[in-house]
Design an enzyme around this catalytic site. Sequence first.
Site, PDB file in Angstrom:
ATOM      1  N   SER A  16       0.839  -1.214   0.000  1.00 21.62           N
ATOM      2  CA  SER A  16       0.000   0.000   0.000  1.00 21.62           C
ATOM      3  C   SER A  16       0.870   1.260   0.000  1.00 21.62           C
ATOM      4  O   SER A  16       0.463   2.290  -0.550  1.00 21.62           O
ATOM      5  CB  SER A  16      -0.974  -0.005   1.179  1.00 21.62           C
ATOM      6  OG  SER A  16      -0.304   0.163   2.399  1.00 21.62           O
ATOM      7  N   ASN A  17       2.053   1.205   0.578  1.00 24.73           N
ATOM      8  CA  ASN A  17       2.951   2.377   0.517  1.00 24.73           C
ATOM      9  C   ASN A  17       3.530   2.554  -0.886  1.00 24.73           C
ATOM     10  O   ASN A  17       3.720   3.683  -1.343  1.00 24.73           O
ATOM     11  CB  ASN A  17       4.071   2.261   1.557  1.00 24.73           C
ATOM     12  CG  ASN A  17       3.599   2.699   2.931  1.00 24.73           C
ATOM     13  OD1 ASN A  17       3.384   3.880   3.170  1.00 24.73           O
ATOM     14  ND2 ASN A  17       3.400   1.730   3.813  1.00 24.73           N
ATOM     15  N   LEU A  94      17.159  -7.421   5.632  1.00 28.95           N
ATOM     16  CA  LEU A  94      18.209  -6.430   5.860  1.00 28.95           C
ATOM     17  C   LEU A  94      18.847  -6.113   4.511  1.00 28.95           C
ATOM     18  O   LEU A  94      19.150  -7.013   3.724  1.00 28.95           O
ATOM     19  CB  LEU A  94      19.255  -7.000   6.818  1.00 28.95           C
ATOM     20  CG  LEU A  94      20.274  -5.989   7.360  1.00 28.95           C
ATOM     21  CD1 LEU A  94      19.579  -4.918   8.207  1.00 28.95           C
ATOM     22  CD2 LEU A  94      21.335  -6.697   8.187  1.00 28.95           C
ATOM     23  N   ASN A 109      13.697   4.502   4.422  1.00 35.41           N
ATOM     24  CA  ASN A 109      12.815   3.442   4.923  1.00 35.41           C
ATOM     25  C   ASN A 109      11.653   4.097   5.661  1.00 35.41           C
ATOM     26  O   ASN A 109      11.826   5.129   6.301  1.00 35.41           O
ATOM     27  CB  ASN A 109      13.584   2.556   5.912  1.00 35.41           C
ATOM     28  CG  ASN A 109      12.717   1.474   6.543  1.00 35.41           C
ATOM     29  OD1 ASN A 109      11.925   0.811   5.849  1.00 35.41           O
ATOM     30  ND2 ASN A 109      12.849   1.275   7.845  1.00 35.41           N
ATOM     31  N   HIS A 111       8.892   3.331   8.697  1.00 38.13           N
ATOM     32  CA  HIS A 111       8.644   2.416   9.819  1.00 38.13           C
ATOM     33  C   HIS A 111       7.371   2.858  10.538  1.00 38.13           C
ATOM     34  O   HIS A 111       7.181   4.056  10.762  1.00 38.13           O
ATOM     35  CB  HIS A 111       9.839   2.434  10.780  1.00 38.13           C
ATOM     36  CG  HIS A 111       9.687   1.442  11.885  1.00 38.13           C
ATOM     37  ND1 HIS A 111       9.831   0.085  11.679  1.00 38.13           N
ATOM     38  CD2 HIS A 111       9.362   1.598  13.197  1.00 38.13           C
ATOM     39  CE1 HIS A 111       9.611  -0.552  12.825  1.00 38.13           C
ATOM     40  NE2 HIS A 111       9.329   0.341  13.757  1.00 38.13           N
ATOM     41  N   ASP A 152      16.033  -0.336  10.828  1.00 34.99           N
ATOM     42  CA  ASP A 152      15.291   0.802  11.406  1.00 34.99           C
ATOM     43  C   ASP A 152      16.173   1.789  12.175  1.00 34.99           C
ATOM     44  O   ASP A 152      15.757   2.336  13.188  1.00 34.99           O
ATOM     45  CB  ASP A 152      14.185   0.289  12.371  1.00 34.99           C
ATOM     46  CG  ASP A 152      13.215  -0.663  11.704  1.00 34.99           C
ATOM     47  OD1 ASP A 152      12.939  -0.498  10.505  1.00 34.99           O
ATOM     48  OD2 ASP A 152      12.738  -1.599  12.385  1.00 34.99           O
TER      49      ASP A 152
HETATM   50  C1  GAR Z   1       4.105  -0.620   6.612  1.00 40.55           C
HETATM   51  O1  GAR Z   1       3.333  -0.368   7.746  1.00 40.55           O
HETATM   52  C2  GAR Z   1       5.556  -0.271   6.860  1.00 40.55           C
HETATM   53  O2  GAR Z   1       5.734   0.858   7.661  1.00 40.55           O
HETATM   54  C3  GAR Z   1       6.043  -1.503   7.578  1.00 40.55           C
HETATM   55  O3  GAR Z   1       5.475  -2.556   6.828  1.00 40.55           O
HETATM   56  C4  GAR Z   1       4.191  -2.122   6.337  1.00 40.55           C
HETATM   57  C5  GAR Z   1       4.097  -2.426   4.871  1.00 40.55           C
HETATM   58  O4  GAR Z   1       2.799  -2.193   4.394  1.00 40.55           O
HETATM   59  N1  GAR Z   1       7.471  -1.575   7.633  1.00 40.55           N
HETATM   60  C6  GAR Z   1       8.132  -2.059   8.691  1.00 40.55           C
HETATM   61  O5  GAR Z   1       7.582  -2.552   9.651  1.00 40.55           O
HETATM   62  C7  GAR Z   1       9.656  -1.923   8.598  1.00 40.55           C
HETATM   63  N2  GAR Z   1      10.275  -2.256   9.837  1.00 40.55           N
HETATM   64  P1  GAR Z   1       2.499  -2.062   2.835  1.00 40.55           P
HETATM   65  O6  GAR Z   1       3.081  -3.314   2.167  1.00 40.55           O
HETATM   66  O7  GAR Z   1       1.004  -2.033   2.748  1.00 40.55           O
HETATM   67  O8  GAR Z   1       3.150  -0.820   2.344  1.00 40.55           O
END
Ligand code: GAR
Length: 222
Positions: A16-17, A94, A109, A111, A152
């Site tokens: 989604s990001n 990583l 990144n 988080h 992170d």
């Molecule tokens: C998001 O919430 C992102 O911040 C997190 O994974 C999700 C991915 O969602 N990332 C971490 O936790 C990194 N440590 P998405 O696939 O819907 O974008």
Amino acid sequence: MADVVRIAVLASGGGSNFQALVDRFQRAEAPDREVVGVIASREGAGVLERARRAGVASAVVPAARSDEADATFLLRTLAGWRSDIVVLAGYMKLVPEGVVRAHWGRILNIHPALLPSFGGRGMYGARVHRAVVDAGARVTGATVHFVDEAYDRGPILCQWPVPVLEGDPPASVAARVLKVEHRLLPAAVEALASGTVRLAADGRVRWSREWFESERFFNREG
Ligand code: GAR
């Protein structure tokens, strides 16, 4: 950076990001930005379907290989796309040191918490929000930071707080934070692409104009 800033995404999940970046940059109003490709850490990741629908190139890191092989694959793929900026958007592996060094100051990144709290190895997705709720934290949020060799950890560009309400289950905290991520990440990428923010030689983040905190940013739709 170049006239057209080329943005590559690394992701592992639903994407989604990644979609938020596509929605912001793959349109006529943003001719000087392009999402050039997404690298998934595994076959079957939902982000691959989103890439297909958006007409964005994609690649998958070959399974069960060494860190060195992963680094070679990532470096070749990112160079092949002539990537200016690399965005980790839910990438659960990583990033090898050679890849970080090759893109120093150009790799971000996102988080889903306020780093340096609730981050690090094993802290991803639902686990982050569960830890926030279990700790009784009253505020969480989203963080975008420059990537270094640890999970992170690198220098923080920007953060956005989100309240944790009484009795909030982790899933509703996650949903509230994700909405914020979808606004914060494109804004941070745009700030880097336009030179509004940069990672200085002393390792500090320098903003020339903190426009993500401006009226314009908070009032923006989508
Ligand atoms: C998001 O919430 C992102 O911040 C997190 O994974 C999700 C991915 O969602 N990332 C971490 O936790 C990194 N440590 P998405 O696939 O819907 O974008």
